[in-house]
Design an enzyme around this catalytic site. Structure first.
Site: not given
Length: 253
Positions: A57, A169, A36
């Protein structure tokens, strides 16, 4: 040829010294390593025989499509290889592991899960605080501010639950998050942001819900970071907004 397997591995928040022995064992067995975006590339040194593929990502940036990653894992596993899908933090927490498990098992591929330390736990450790201090909360809630359907969490219900909120996030909408929580919690509620938790780049900010967004923007905080809100955060170690915490880099033989 026998079908291989896929290992979904949580690499932790960034400090490779936080890898478990089980994670290191899985890396040594890897034929293919899918990394990742936020994983330290140096982790590949622990997988000496693996072909390394970057499948980044990251929110707000150009990313490798999820469908492509899943098909890539399936293809290599069906060719008899051991595929280690390395995710930042904890693989089973906001890492789309559920989708990958279902996809791979539908293809008859064995899936092994290896846990890692989530960034939220590393952030709390850096702040020197307990997420579940019994004098200040009833528990802890891990929540994402970036919902798949574009919606937002039920901030009212989360505020009423009297838990420490660990928000992932959320930096791109920190003002919106703080304002939404501010409708249900006092502006003086302790809050913090920890960016790049556990790494040499780590920065942390301790503030209040009413001032958090403005202070974070002024100090230049951004992703990847975790937002923490709740009375338990009031026990966090105070630190200047722009401070970095020096940490030893991973020592390799």
């Amino acid at each position: 040829m026998n079908t291989g397997r896929v290992i979904l591995l949580g690499a932790g928040p960034g400090d490779l010294d936080l890898l478990t022995r089980k994670a290191v064992s899985a890396l040594l067995r890897a034929d293919v390593l899918l990394l990742d975006e936020l994983v330290d590339p140096a982790i590949a040194e622990l997988a000496p025989k693996a072909r390394v593929l970057r499948v980044g990502k990251r929110g707000g940036c150009r990313s490798t499509p999820q469908d492509f990653i899943q098909r890539l894992m399936r293809r290599h596993a069906l060719q008899g290889r051991t595929v280690v899908r390395v995710k930042g933090g904890e693989a089973l927490l906001f890492g789309r592991a559920g989708e990958e498990i279902a996809f791979l098992e539908a293809a008859g591929i064995e899936v092994e899960l290896v846990n890692g330390i989530s960034a939220g736990l590393a952030a709390a450790a850096s702040l020197g605080m307990s997420l579940t201090h019994r004098e200040h909360c009833h528990g802890v809630s891990f929540v994402t501010a970036h919902a798949h359907d574009g919606g937002r969490p039920d901030w009212r219900a989360l505020a009423a639950a009297r838990t420490t909120l660990v928000i992932y996030m959320g930096m791109q909408r920190i003002g919106e998050v703080a304002a939404a929580l501010g409708e249900h919690l006092p502006a003086a509620t302790p809050a913090a942001v920890v960016q790049w938790a556990s790494t040499p780049r780590e920065r942390r900010l301790v503030a209040t819900l009413g001032t958090l967004a403005a202070e974070a923007r002024e100090a230049g905080f951004g992703s990847p970071a975790v937002i923490l809100v709740g009375d338990a955060v009031g026990l966090a170690r105070a630190q200047p907004a722009a401070a970095s915490l020096p940490r030893p880099r991973h020592v390799r033989n």
